[in-house]
Each structure stands twice: as structure tokens, then as C-alpha cells.
Design a protein around this motif. Structure first.
Motif, PDB file in Angstrom:
ATOM      1  N   ALA A 157       0.828  -1.209   0.000  1.00 29.26           N
ATOM      2  CA  ALA A 157       0.000   0.000   0.000  1.00 29.26           C
ATOM      3  C   ALA A 157       0.860   1.257   0.000  1.00 29.26           C
ATOM      4  CB  ALA A 157      -0.926  -0.006   1.219  1.00 29.26           C
ATOM      5  N   ALA A 158       1.951   1.241   0.762  1.00 29.59           N
ATOM      6  CA  ALA A 158       2.829   2.415   0.813  1.00 29.59           C
ATOM      7  C   ALA A 158       3.449   2.701  -0.546  1.00 29.59           C
ATOM      8  CB  ALA A 158       3.916   2.197   1.862  1.00 29.59           C
ATOM      9  N   ILE A 159       3.954   1.667  -1.204  1.00 32.63           N
ATOM     10  CA  ILE A 159       4.540   1.855  -2.536  1.00 32.63           C
ATOM     11  C   ILE A 159       3.490   2.344  -3.524  1.00 32.63           C
ATOM     12  CG2 ILE A 159       5.410   0.557  -4.540  1.00 32.63           C
ATOM     13  CD1 ILE A 159       7.574   1.275  -2.628  1.00 32.63           C
ATOM     14  N   ALA A 160       2.305   1.710  -3.501  1.00 33.73           N
ATOM     15  CA  ALA A 160       1.245   2.112  -4.420  1.00 33.73           C
ATOM     16  C   ALA A 160       0.840   3.563  -4.174  1.00 33.73           C
ATOM     17  CB  ALA A 160       0.047   1.186  -4.264  1.00 33.73           C
ATOM     18  N   GLY A 161       0.708   3.956  -2.901  1.00 33.42           N
ATOM     19  CA  GLY A 161       0.311   5.328  -2.601  1.00 33.42           C
ATOM     20  C   GLY A 161       1.338   6.341  -3.075  1.00 33.42           C
ATOM     21  N   ILE A 162       2.606   6.094  -2.800  1.00 33.08           N
ATOM     22  CA  ILE A 162       3.660   7.036  -3.202  1.00 33.08           C
ATOM     23  C   ILE A 162       3.724   7.163  -4.720  1.00 33.08           C
ATOM     24  CG2 ILE A 162       6.155   7.394  -3.224  1.00 33.08           C
ATOM     25  CD1 ILE A 162       6.237   6.060  -0.452  1.00 33.08           C
ATOM     26  N   CYS A 163       3.735   5.992  -5.413  1.00 27.38           N
ATOM     27  CA  CYS A 163       3.891   6.022  -6.870  1.00 27.38           C
ATOM     28  C   CYS A 163       2.635   6.554  -7.566  1.00 27.38           C
ATOM     29  CB  CYS A 163       4.225   4.629  -7.386  1.00 27.38           C
ATOM     30  SG  CYS A 163       5.847   4.051  -6.844  1.00 27.38           S
ATOM     31  N   LEU A 164       1.452   6.297  -6.998  1.00 26.03           N
ATOM     32  CA  LEU A 164       0.234   6.880  -7.572  1.00 26.03           C
ATOM     33  C   LEU A 164       0.262   8.400  -7.449  1.00 26.03           C
ATOM     34  CD1 LEU A 164      -2.807   4.642  -6.536  1.00 26.03           C
ATOM     35  CD2 LEU A 164      -2.182   5.361  -8.843  1.00 26.03           C
ATOM     36  N   ALA A 165       0.737   8.887  -6.319  1.00 27.79           N
ATOM     37  CA  ALA A 165       0.812  10.334  -6.149  1.00 27.79           C
ATOM     38  C   ALA A 165       1.831  10.962  -7.089  1.00 27.79           C
ATOM     39  CB  ALA A 165       1.156  10.656  -4.690  1.00 27.79           C
ATOM     40  N   LEU A 166       2.921  10.242  -7.406  1.00 23.96           N
ATOM     41  CA  LEU A 166       3.974  10.779  -8.266  1.00 23.96           C
ATOM     42  C   LEU A 166       3.672  10.619  -9.755  1.00 23.96           C
ATOM     43  CD1 LEU A 166       7.160   9.557  -6.335  1.00 23.96           C
ATOM     44  CD2 LEU A 166       6.188  11.874  -6.383  1.00 23.96           C
ATOM     45  N   ASP A 167       3.206   9.450 -10.154  1.00 26.18           N
ATOM     46  CA  ASP A 167       3.048   9.163 -11.591  1.00 26.18           C
ATOM     47  C   ASP A 167       1.845   8.240 -11.814  1.00 26.18           C
ATOM     48  OD1 ASP A 167       3.322   8.809 -14.265  1.00 26.18           O
ATOM     49  OD2 ASP A 167       5.289   7.832 -14.196  1.00 26.18           O
ATOM     50  N   PRO A 168       0.632   8.790 -11.873  1.00 25.58           N
ATOM     51  CA  PRO A 168      -0.571   7.953 -12.004  1.00 25.58           C
ATOM     52  C   PRO A 168      -1.006   7.683 -13.449  1.00 25.58           C
ATOM     53  CG  PRO A 168      -1.208  10.193 -11.534  1.00 25.58           C
ATOM     54  CD  PRO A 168       0.295  10.195 -11.618  1.00 25.58           C
ATOM     55  N   ALA A 185      -6.359   9.089  -5.112  1.00 27.94           N
ATOM     56  CA  ALA A 185      -6.392   7.763  -4.484  1.00 27.94           C
ATOM     57  C   ALA A 185      -5.066   7.467  -3.797  1.00 27.94           C
ATOM     58  CB  ALA A 185      -6.704   6.695  -5.531  1.00 27.94           C
ATOM     59  N   GLY A 186      -3.960   7.798  -4.448  1.00 33.44           N
ATOM     60  CA  GLY A 186      -2.655   7.592  -3.832  1.00 33.44           C
ATOM     61  C   GLY A 186      -2.481   8.415  -2.568  1.00 33.44           C
ATOM     62  N   THR A 187      -2.956   9.646  -2.610  1.00 32.57           N
ATOM     63  CA  THR A 187      -2.860  10.512  -1.436  1.00 32.57           C
ATOM     64  C   THR A 187      -3.694   9.963  -0.277  1.00 32.57           C
ATOM     65  OG1 THR A 187      -2.560  12.416  -2.910  1.00 32.57           O
ATOM     66  CG2 THR A 187      -3.154  12.871  -0.606  1.00 32.57           C
ATOM     67  N   LEU A 188      -4.877   9.450  -0.596  1.00 36.58           N
ATOM     68  CA  LEU A 188      -5.742   8.883   0.446  1.00 36.58           C
ATOM     69  C   LEU A 188      -5.118   7.635   1.070  1.00 36.58           C
ATOM     70  CD1 LEU A 188      -9.279   9.276  -1.193  1.00 36.58           C
ATOM     71  CD2 LEU A 188      -8.298  10.612   0.689  1.00 36.58           C
ATOM     72  N   ILE A 189      -4.461   6.829   0.251  1.00 39.86           N
ATOM     73  CA  ILE A 189      -3.782   5.638   0.792  1.00 39.86           C
ATOM     74  C   ILE A 189      -2.716   6.050   1.792  1.00 39.86           C
ATOM     75  CG2 ILE A 189      -2.252   3.709   0.215  1.00 39.86           C
ATOM     76  CD1 ILE A 189      -3.777   3.461  -2.427  1.00 39.86           C
ATOM     77  N   LEU A 190      -1.919   7.046   1.432  1.00 37.71           N
ATOM     78  CA  LEU A 190      -0.866   7.520   2.344  1.00 37.71           C
ATOM     79  C   LEU A 190      -1.469   8.143   3.595  1.00 37.71           C
ATOM     80  CD1 LEU A 190       1.614   9.077  -0.251  1.00 37.71           C
ATOM     81  CD2 LEU A 190       1.785   6.884   0.918  1.00 37.71           C
ATOM     82  N   ALA A 191      -2.578   8.846   3.437  1.00 37.07           N
ATOM     83  CA  ALA A 191      -3.238   9.449   4.601  1.00 37.07           C
ATOM     84  C   ALA A 191      -3.771   8.370   5.535  1.00 37.07           C
ATOM     85  CB  ALA A 191      -4.374  10.364   4.133  1.00 37.07           C
ATOM     86  N   ALA A 192      -4.308   7.300   4.973  1.00 36.87           N
ATOM     87  CA  ALA A 192      -4.817   6.201   5.806  1.00 36.87           C
ATOM     88  C   ALA A 192      -3.689   5.551   6.595  1.00 36.87           C
ATOM     89  CB  ALA A 192      -5.515   5.170   4.924  1.00 36.87           C
ATOM     90  N   VAL A 257       3.421   1.111  -9.825  1.00 36.04           N
ATOM     91  CA  VAL A 257       1.982   1.122  -9.552  1.00 36.04           C
ATOM     92  C   VAL A 257       1.298  -0.034 -10.277  1.00 36.04           C
ATOM     93  CG1 VAL A 257      -0.153   2.432  -9.710  1.00 36.04           C
ATOM     94  CG2 VAL A 257       1.961   3.612  -9.192  1.00 36.04           C
ATOM     95  N   VAL A 258       1.656  -0.243 -11.542  1.00 40.33           N
ATOM     96  CA  VAL A 258       1.073  -1.345 -12.311  1.00 40.33           C
ATOM     97  C   VAL A 258       1.424  -2.681 -11.662  1.00 40.33           C
ATOM     98  CG1 VAL A 258       1.095  -2.547 -14.533  1.00 40.33           C
ATOM     99  CG2 VAL A 258       1.048  -0.046 -14.464  1.00 40.33           C
ATOM    100  N   PHE A 259       2.655  -2.818 -11.206  1.00 38.05           N
ATOM    101  CA  PHE A 259       3.084  -4.046 -10.550  1.00 38.05           C
ATOM    102  C   PHE A 259       2.284  -4.279  -9.270  1.00 38.05           C
ATOM    103  CE2 PHE A 259       5.696  -6.564  -7.690  1.00 38.05           C
ATOM    104  CZ  PHE A 259       6.189  -7.564  -8.523  1.00 38.05           C
ATOM    105  N   ALA A 260       2.089  -3.213  -8.485  1.00 39.62           N
ATOM    106  CA  ALA A 260       1.309  -3.345  -7.247  1.00 39.62           C
ATOM    107  C   ALA A 260      -0.131  -3.742  -7.556  1.00 39.62           C
ATOM    108  CB  ALA A 260       1.345  -2.033  -6.462  1.00 39.62           C
TER     109      ALA A 260
END
Length: 872
Positions: A157-168, A185-192, A257-260
């Protein structure tokens, strides 16, 4: 003495609720099959322009440097996985396990889980086998499994959140959402994740299920777990990244992100290894038009990240088992030392299934040594070998289920088929790698041969839903691969009859047809040969069989089989049985199986569990002894103590001296009160049934309770005619009685039904038991069983289980409902030896329902028996 018995009753209980009736494993199978089918359709459509030679060319010419770099990242990923176990061990308080053992266990369990799925069953079984040797109990091991899974998901989840926020961008195009939505969505994951860290910093949390408690990691341990998880995911993704074609214009964060996403969908699909689902997401996520090079990269990734580690893990596990057995040969070889071998059957099932899948896929792929085959083997031999090897592979997929159930016949056939598969792999195409894999699988089975002790046919027991799903996915995958490879071959009916060294498509068609026929034959066989219906009433013939077995049994509770409220399940040999009843969806066995041979005993425990499972029931063994607890633990049951049973040692029983003073006084008072004792032989019972019935009715009326049954006798003339009955008379009037079970094989005597009239003289029942003890001792019995004192002998320690503490309180303060403490005090007068009795049950969350069903069955058993036609 042969006594005619009426048929046992057919319990008619209210059916289970909607949630209990629904088979959730079927829902999981439907989801997995749907996900695999959809992924297979997507792959087939998008790989239309890709040929097998392109993929094979990519694999055979891949740069060694890139392969080495991928292998390095794979090792880094598996090394990071060790951190999961280290953190989990520390959280559950089992951090004394050496680092070497932790690393080995982590590697083996994760490699097996990643490849075959079902993490709690596969990786959990490995941890159970390896960590138990270092004193880690089962509850902590379950906690370790859960914490490792949580660490994995947190890192992902941490990797997905960071990478979604950077390059979605990549994921946005793949899932059809806008770029801002994906970034949000990436920002919300990191916030959670941040909110969770704040919450556990403020207040420690834990998971509680019944008596099982798991403390969740604090903020520091959670941050460490997230970092370890991130390293694991980054390393795993990098192992695939370095294999991808260089002409793909994607960024590393976008690919992560695709890998996650592919990993999440692969796990959620329940398909082993995410086969097809993971690959489809990667193909569609990184390229608009997949190429042969990209497909080859995915195949290499599976070989490097999945296949190579699991082969190494299974090899390490086999070496560990062989070494443990050699060391164990010079140490304790008791039952407890050998019964806890939970990993051998599932491991054997896994390697056998893998061998079958390998043979199927190998039979689908074109032969690479056609030019050499012409010089070595005649064509008919090659064609026959190819066809038979595919049939062998199909059979291995199916009989793997029998290995998981420890069937000896399945083990024998699996060894033969694996050795045959090794031979036919060579003769069909000089496939030495497949032959070696089959030999390795056969070696695993041979090394664990002692664990396959259960009797029964190869196809005994229906395939579970996950097993059926795995077979269909394996065969479906081989068919999909064949259709994709031979897409360019125009179909013609003549393909079925073309025989030549280069006719790979024809061989694929014939092998697929053969595999389908094998599956259809076995499915038809199982439909036509349903397991015996164990839900029927006990017939007269079954009662006679049970009577013959009990005549040779050393178990004193065997006479409960003839109360008229039991069903029977007989062993394969016919020399043992389980007596049981059904309440709702709970199948309740009364006591241990009645069997003198350990093989029959073990067989009956497993057969009863399977019979209940086939009818969507939950098996329970009620009032079992401590003698065979390892067998129940091995079968996956949990245990709670129900109370203790009072056994009087007749060789040491005496009325002499200071120890017997109180009992002497009881005897003298009763004799002065003109109370007389007599034992009425079973042959003369008919003449006394009227008087006995009056005593029984008066006793029930005084108590104001309905008759109970199942775990004890009740008023049933046919049942009472089987036994001698001890009676007390006061001034010539019959005032009390008890029926007796005598067991010469066990040199033990037991009383069951004890009843007296309300105005019986004080101390009459104590005098009755005292005279029975004297009589049994005079007849040279060694033991006298006074029956169980429910809820007694349970721990009241503050760290004891909730069940034990609650039951102990009920024992002390629940006399208004039942004289628990009074029963214990009465039986203690005769200085007995107290032996524990247990309940063996499944599913901790269902324990309250299980106890309710047992109590309901006991309360309603006698009434149902009468309603089914027992004569009063």
C-alpha cells in the motif's frame, strides 16, 4: 448376550441458517475461476500476433547480465521477507528463534505461498512445522502468519500510494480513471497509513477472536514493517523491470503502480501464483500492443521469481525432513514426537500436483529435439509416450487430493505415476528437465512414506472446492497455452490422425482429448459412487455389527451405542465405529471412536471428519479421553477441557483403617435402616421393569426435568435389558437402582443410570455406590468408573483461557441450574483418580454454537428416540 435392538432415531433438527448453509469456498472458487477465465480471454485476444518461436527466441537469447540482475533483485526481495518474520516473532514474544531458522522458514514459507497461494494453509503449515521445533506454540504461529500478511499489504500500500501520487498516468489509462482521481487515491492511501500510525501511537490495539488474542505492532514496529514491505515490493518489481524490453517508454514509478495493482488482483483472484491474472495486468499496463519479447520477459520472471525459489525451498524442506528423521531415530520416538508432521501431506500434494502440471504443459509445447528423436526412437514410441505422459500428468493433478488426505493408495499410485512420468518425459522428447522434476517429486513422497497411513481407495473422499478449482485451472492453462502456440495452424479433422515427428499440434489435440476423457471418467465415477449415506438411522444389522465390536472393546463407554439415539460410522476394516448424533449442522461423536487398533482409530477420526464435511457439517468429538489427543490435533481439531471423570482403583479401595472410616459408618447406618442391596441379572430384568419404571418416573418428577440422553443412558427397556441392575430395597420396597456396564477386556465396571425415589433414606445412593464397589472388587475388576463431574478440574488462573475461567465460575456458583460442585463432592467420597475429558472441535468462532448444539442434542435425544418408536 444377543439382545434385539430397535432402530436408532433419525434426529430432526432445525436446519442451519442462511450463512451456515452457504459454502463460502464455492464463492471463492467462482471468483477464482471467473478471474482466470477473464484473464485467459484477455491474454488470448491480445497475443494473437505473437508466435511461440518469438517467445522461445526471447528466452533462449536473453542477455545473461539482465538475468543475473533479475536474480539479484529476487534474492534481495526474499531477503527482505525475512524481516516480516523477525518483526512478527518479536511482536508475539517468540524472538528467541535463531536468525538462521527464521531466514530458512521465511524463505520456504514465502516461496511456497507465492507459487501455490492459500498462504494460511501452505506458508502456515511450513511455519507450524519449523517453528514448533523451537518451542513456538500454535497460537503464536498463527499470529506470525497474520502479521507477515499485514506487513506485506502495508508495504504494498505504501509503494502504491507514493507512486500513484507521483506518476498515475499508466494506471489511469489501465483502469479508465482520470489522472487527478488516481493521484487523489494515492494521497488517500498515504493518509490512511498515517492515520493508522497515529492511532496505534495513542492506543495499543489487538485482534481478539474467542480466546485467541493477537497484539498488533506498535508505531515503531509498524514503520519497520512498512519499510521492509517497501523494500520487498521494490526488489520484486525491479526483478521484472530489468527483464522488460528496452523500447517500453514507461517510468519506474508508473511501472511500480502497475506491478502493485497486478499483485493485488493476483492475490484477490485466489488463483495460485496469480497465474494469468497478474500477467494480463502487466501486459495491458505497460504496452498497448504486447510483443513476443514482453511475453518472454514475463515467462522468465516467473521462472526466476517463482519457480526457481520454490524448487530451492522444497529441496531445503525435504533435506530438513530427512535430517530430522535421522536425528529422531536416536531420540524420542513417541506418538507425540511423530504425529505432528503437518507439512508432509500438503507438501507431497503440492509437488505431485506440480509434477502433473509440468507434464501437461510440457506435452503442450513443441518438441525441440525432433531431429534427434528421428535417430533415437521410432515414431510410434514417441507418439505413445507423448499421449501417456499427458494422461499421467492429468492423473497426478487429481490424486494429489488423496495425498493431502494421507491415503496410502494415493501415495502408491503417485509414486508409480511420477516414476512413469520421468520415463515418458525422456521417450516423448528427451525432456530431461521434466524427468528430473518428476524424480525429485517421487523422492519427496518416498521420504515421507510413513505419513500416508490411511486406508481407502485412491478416489476416497470428494475433491474439495479449491482442489477442483486447481485441477480446472491447470488443465485450462495447458489448453490456453496450446491454443496460443498453435493459433497459426489451420484446423482440419485430419489433424487428429496425423502422426509425424514434427506434428506437435496433432499431439496437443490428442493429449487434450485424453486429459478431458480422464477428467470426465473420474467425475462420472464420483457422481455414481457417492460416499455411504451416514445420515440414516441405525439399522438392526448395524446395531448387531456394533454389538460384535463392543464385545472385544476395551472402552467402557461402548455401551452408549445401544441407548437408541445414535448413528454409526464404521471403519474401513469393520473392526471399529464412531457413534454420533446430529444437531443442526453440528455432527457430534460420543466419546472416542470404538476401536482397539490404532490404525482403525485414526481412520475413524478422519472418516468422521470427512463425512461431516461432505454433508456441509461441522465435526465434534464430545467427552474424549487424554489417551489419543495427538490424533485429534493432527486432524486439525482444537481442544477444551469439559471436566474430569472419577475412576476408583479397586485394588486399593478398602473400608479398613482410618481412610475407610466414613464409608464404614455409611454402610452400618444403611444396614441398621433395613436397606438391602441386590444385583438383578440381565436375564431376569423383564420381571422388574414395572417397579424400576416407577422409581424412574418418581425421580424425574422430583427433579422437574425432562429425560436427557446421548452422553448417558435414559429409560429405554431394550437398553436396560442388556445389563445387570443393582437395586436397593427399604423395608422390602424398591427405592433406588443403577444399571451396570461390565468390561472384562478393560477389567473395568461402570454405572450409568442412577435413580431413586424422593423418600429414599438419607445416604441410600452413597450406600448403593459403596456396595457396587465392593461387588466389583469381589469379581476381580481393577477399576470402577463413577462417571464425569462436568466443569470440574478447570484452571482458575487469571491467564487461563476465557472458557476455563468462565466454566470454573459456573462450576462454583451454578448449583441452581445443575449441581456441578455437588457431583464432584459426592464422587470424591470414594477417593477416585480424576481423569480429564475433552471436547475436540473445529473453528474457534463457532465454539458457542457447538456447545449449544451439544447441550441441545443431550436434552432432546431421549424424546426423539421415543418419538421414533422406542417401546416404553
Amino acid at each position: 448376550m444377543a439382545v434385539k435392538q430397535n432402530e436408532a432415531p433419525q434426529p430432526t433438527a432445525s436446519g442451519p441458517g442462511l450463512l451456515e448453509r452457504f459454502d463460502w469456498s464455492v464463492l471463492g472458487a467462482i471468483v477464482a475461476l471467473a478471474a482466470f477465465s477473464y484473464a485467459a480471454t484477455v491474454l488470448y485476444r491480445n497475443l494473437e500476433d505473437i508466435s511461440w518461436p518469438q517467445v522461445r527466441g526471447t528466452i533462449t537469447t536473453f542477455p545473461v547480465a539482465d538475468l543475473s540482475l533479475s536474480a539479484f533483485f529476487t534474492m534481495l526481495s526474499y531477503a527482505a521477507l525475512v524481516g516480516y518474520d523477525l518483526i512478527a516473532l518479536k511482536v508475539v514474544g517468540a524472538d528467541r528463534v535463531p536468525l538462521r531458522i527464521t531466514a530458512i522458514t521465511s524463505f520456504i514459507s514465502h516461496a511456497v505461498t507465492f507459487t501455490f497461494g492459500f498462504g494460511v494453509l501452505t506458508g502456515g503449515a511450513v511455519r507450524l512445522r519449523l517453528y514448533r521445533a523451537w518451542g513456538v506454540d500454535t497460537d503464536r504461529i498463527l499470529g506470525i502468519v497474520m502479521l507477515c500478511a499485514l506487513s506485506f499489504w502495508a508495504g504494498l500500500a505504501a509503494i502504491a500510494g507514493i507512486c500513484l501520487a507521483l506518476d498515475p498516468q499508466l494506471v489511469a489509462a489501465l483502469v479508465g480513471l482520470s489522472v487527478p482521481s488516481c493521484r487523489l487515491a494515492g494521497t488517500l492511501i498515504l493518509a490512511a497509513i498515517a492515520a493508522w500510525l497515529v492511532l496505534i501511537t495513542i492506543r495499543p490495539l489487538r485482534i481478539e477472536v474467542a480466546n485467541w488474542r493477537l497484539p498488533l505492532p506498535g508505531a515503531g514496529a509498524t514503520v519497520a514493517a512498512i519499510l521492509v514491505g517497501m523494500i520487498d515490493v521494490i526488489a520484486a518489481a525491479s526483478a521484472l523491470w530489468v527483464l522488460l524490453p528496452h523500447d517500453l517508454h514507461i517510468t519506474i514509478p508508473g511501472f511500480f503502480v502497475v506491478f502493485a495493482l497486478a499483485t493485488v488482483l493476483g492475490v484477490v483472484s485466489h488463483v495460485p501464483g496469480g497465474l494469468g491474472v497478474f500477467d494480463a495486468v502487466i501486459l495491458l499496463g505497460v504496452a498497448k500492443h504486447p510483443t513476443g519479447e514482453l511475453v518472454g520477459s514475463l515467462v522468465l520472471f516467473r521462472l526466476i521469481y517463482y519457480i526457481a525459489p520454490v524448487i530451492a525451498a522444497l529441496t531445503m524442506l525435504v533435506v530438513h525432513e530427512i535430517r530430522s528423521r535421522k536425528e529422531g531415530a536416536h531420540q524420542d520416538s513417541s506418538t507425540s514426537a511423530t504425529i505432528f508432521e503437518p507439512i508432509i501431506p500438503p507438501l507431497s500434494a503440492i509437488v505431485t500436483f506440480s509434477g502433473g502440471l509440468l507434464l501437461l504443459i510440457s506435452g503442450t509445447l513443441p518438441s525441440q529435439r525432433t531431429w534427434l528423436l528421428r535417430e533415437v526412437l521410432p515414431l510410434p514410441f514417441v507418439e505413445a509416450s507423448h499421449f501417456i505422459a499427458s494422461l499421467v500428468g492429468t492423473m497426478l493433478l487429481i490424486i494429489a487430493n488423496g495425498l493431502a488426505h494421507r491415503l496410502r493408495s494415493a501415495w502408491q499410485l503417485a509414486v508409480i505415476l511420477l516414476l512413469s512420468g520421468a520415463v515418458f518425459s525422456v521417450t516423448k522428447g528427451l525432456d530431461f528437465l521434466e524427468a528430473f522434476a518428476c524424480l525429485i517429486a517421487a523422492t519427496v513422497l518416498i521420504a515421507g512414506h510413513r505419513e500416508f497411513y490411511r486406508k481407502g481407495g485412491v478416489l476416497a473422499g470428494r475433491l474439495s472446492t479449491p482442489a477442483t478449482l486447481a485441477v480446472f485451472i491447470a488443465i485450462g492453462a495447458s489448453i490456453l497455452i496450446g491454443l496460443a502456440i498453435y493459433r497459426g495452424v489451420p484446423y482440419d479433422n485430419s489433424l487428429w490422425w496425423q502422426f509425424a515427428y514434427h506434428q506437435d499440434a496433432s499431439r496437443f489435440l490428442r493429449a487434450t482429448l485424453g486429459a478431458a476423457i480422464i477428467v470426465m471418467i473420474i467425475a462420472t465415477y464420483q457422481l455414481l459412487h457417492r460416499p455411504p449415506d451416514t445420515s440414516h438411522k441405525a439399522s438392526l444389522a448395524e446395531l448387531e455389527r456394533a454389538a460384535e465390536i463392543t464385545r472385544h472393546s476395551e472402552q467402557v463407554t461402548a455401551e452408549l451405542a445401544f441407548t437408541g439415539d445414535k448413528r454409526f460410522l464404521f471403519s474401513q476394516t469393520g473392526h471399529g465405529f464412531v457413534m454420533y448424533g446430529v444437531r443442526g449442522s453440528t455432527w457430534i461423536a460420543m466419546g472416542d471412536p470404538i476401536a482397539n487398533e490404532s490404525a482403525d482409530f485414526i481412520d475413524l477420526v478422519w472418516r468422521f471428519k470427512e463425512s461431516a464435511d461432505e454433508q456441509r457439517g461441522t465435526p465434534v468429538f464430545y467427552q474424549i479421553t487424554a489417551d489419543h489427543l495427538p490424533v485429534y490435533l493432527d486432524a486439525g481439531f482444537s481442544l477444551i477441557k469439559l471436566g474430569e471423570e472419577a475412576w476408583v482403583d479397586l485394588e486399593n479401595f478398602t473400608l479398613e483403617g482410618k481412610a475407610g472410616k466414613r464409608l464404614r459408618q455409611t454402610k452400618m447406618r444403611a444396614e441398621r435402616a433395613n436397606i438391602t442391596f441386590e444385583i438383578i441379572p440381565a436375564a431376569r430384568i423383564d420381571g422388574f421393569l414395572g417397579a424400576l419404571k416407577r422409581v424412574s418416573d418418581a425421580w424425574l418428577a422430583q427433579r422437574g426435568h425432562r429425560e436427557k440422553g446421548f452422553s448417558l443412558g435414559f429409560w429405554n427397556p431394550d437398553y436396560l435389558r442388556r445389563h445387570d441392575i443393582a437395586v436397593l430395597r427399604h423395608d422390602g420396597r424398591l427405592v433406588a437402582f443403577a444399571n451396570l456396564w461390565g468390561n472384562a477386556a478393560a477389567s473395568a465396571c461402570t454405572l450409568d443410570l442412577m435413580r431413586h425415589v424422593p423418600d429414599a433414606p438419607e445416604g441410600a445412593m452413597e450406600y448403593l455406590v459403596l456396595r457396587l464397589l465392593e461387588q466389583a472388587k469381589a469379581e476381580r475388576y481393577k477399576w470402577f468408573n463413577l462417571g464425569m463431574a462436568p466443569l470440574s478440574g478447570l484452571s482458575e488462573h487469571r491467564l487461563a483461557s476465557r472458557w476455563a475461567r468462565a466454566a470454573s465460575l459456573f462450576f462454583r456458583y451454578g448449583d441452581r441450574l445443575y449441581h456441578f460442585e455437588g457431583v464432584r463432592i459426592f464422587k470424591s467420597k470414594f477417593k477416585p483418580e480424576w481423569r480429564p475429558k475433552y471436547l475436540a472441535y473445529e473453528h474457534g468462532l463457532r465454539l458457542p454454537q457447538t456447545l449449544f448444539d451439544v447441550a441441545s442434542l443431550i436434552n432432546a435425544s431421549a424424546r426423539r428416540a421415543r418419538s421414533d418408536g422406542l417401546r416404553e
